[in-house]
Design an enzyme around this catalytic site. Structure first.
Site, short mmCIF file in Angstrom:
data_model
loop_
_atom_site.label_atom_id
_atom_site.label_comp_id
_atom_site.label_asym_id
_atom_site.label_seq_id
_atom_site.Cartn_x
_atom_site.Cartn_y
_atom_site.Cartn_z
N TYR A 100 0.84 -1.20 0.00
CA TYR A 100 0.00 0.00 0.00
C TYR A 100 0.88 1.25 0.00
O TYR A 100 0.59 2.23 -0.68
CB TYR A 100 -0.93 0.00 1.22
CG TYR A 100 -1.95 -1.11 1.19
CD1 TYR A 100 -3.15 -0.97 0.49
CD2 TYR A 100 -1.71 -2.31 1.84
CE1 TYR A 100 -4.07 -1.99 0.46
CE2 TYR A 100 -2.64 -3.35 1.81
CZ TYR A 100 -3.81 -3.19 1.12
OH TYR A 100 -4.73 -4.20 1.06
N ASN A 128 -12.16 -1.42 -5.19
CA ASN A 128 -11.98 -1.77 -6.59
C ASN A 128 -13.20 -2.56 -7.06
O ASN A 128 -13.48 -3.63 -6.53
CB ASN A 128 -10.70 -2.61 -6.73
CG ASN A 128 -10.58 -3.28 -8.08
OD1 ASN A 128 -11.15 -2.85 -9.07
ND2 ASN A 128 -9.82 -4.36 -8.11
N CYS A 136 -6.30 -6.18 -7.38
CA CYS A 136 -6.14 -5.66 -6.01
C CYS A 136 -5.61 -6.73 -5.06
O CYS A 136 -5.06 -6.41 -4.01
CB CYS A 136 -7.45 -5.07 -5.50
SG CYS A 136 -8.87 -6.15 -5.66
N HIS A 137 -5.74 -8.00 -5.44
CA HIS A 137 -5.23 -9.09 -4.60
C HIS A 137 -3.70 -9.09 -4.54
O HIS A 137 -3.12 -9.72 -3.67
CB HIS A 137 -5.75 -10.44 -5.09
CG HIS A 137 -5.39 -10.74 -6.52
ND1 HIS A 137 -6.13 -10.25 -7.58
CD2 HIS A 137 -4.37 -11.45 -7.06
CE1 HIS A 137 -5.59 -10.67 -8.72
NE2 HIS A 137 -4.52 -11.40 -8.42
N GLU A 163 -1.10 -17.40 -9.39
CA GLU A 163 -0.21 -16.57 -10.19
C GLU A 163 1.27 -16.86 -9.95
O GLU A 163 2.13 -16.25 -10.58
CB GLU A 163 -0.50 -15.09 -9.91
CG GLU A 163 -1.87 -14.67 -10.38
CD GLU A 163 -2.14 -13.19 -10.15
OE1 GLU A 163 -1.22 -12.44 -9.78
OE2 GLU A 163 -3.29 -12.79 -10.36
#
Length: 179
Positions: A100, A128, A136-137, A163
């Site tokens: 962040y 989001n 956003c993850h 991912e």
């Protein structure tokens, strides 16, 4: 008019929303702020080309491929600050995470400010409206904590693992407000 359809994913049922041409929403069942950016009710309509494209994108994504965000016409609804944060989210590569605080620094630079609140960034990330596609993850706390995913921490972990993110330095906090 806002149209919606459903998609069955490994994370559960996903609701997709569009304005007829562009995707305006993607929410995992039970997600916080589900439909929160929409000013009108959604009318279910399955036969919309952008839904077909989004479902094919999601099929490839959940099969372990890395489809480009630019393949889909997106129109997330939000003010300039949120749009700026969401644009930064779209720049995070597959298999990587950002904090962040890092996003706050990027936003401050883009807005010609000395600094930016990580909490303000967290609010924009959390709201989001196009989860998964606008990733956003991929945002974590400065210390590697997996907080702040509106779809739930367990789903965030599954997406990051899918991912290929190195999870060794990441952890679920024992307590906190963003679990």
């Amino acid at each position: 008019m806002v149209y919606s359809t459903r998609y069955t994913s490994p994370l559960g049922t996903i609701t997709l929303a569009c304005d007829g041409e562009k995707l305006v929403g993607l929410w995992i069942e039970g997600q916080k702020y589900h439909g929160g950016t929409l000013s009108e009710k959604m009318a279910e309509m399955n036969d919309v080309p952008v839904f077909d494209a989004a479902k094919k994108w999601l099929n490839r994504y959940f099969a372990g491929h890395k489809p480009a965000i630019s393949e889909l016409p997106l129109a997330p609804i939000g003010g300039d600050f949120r749009q700026g944060v969401w644009n930064i989210l779209c720049e995070i590569p597959y298999g990587e995470v950002i904090t962040y605080g890092d996003i706050a620094k990027k936003m401050a630079a883009r807005m010609n400010k000395e600094s930016m609140s990580s909490q303000a960034v967290g609010g924009a990330v959390g709201h989001n409206p196009i989860s998964i596609i606008i990733p956003c993850h991929r945002v974590v706390g400065a210390n590697g904590s997996l907080t702040g995913y509106a779809g739930g921490i367990s789903k965030k972990i599954k997406l990051l693992e899918l991912e290929g993110v190195n999870m060794s330095r990441l952890f679920v906090p024992a307590k906190g407000t963003a679990l």
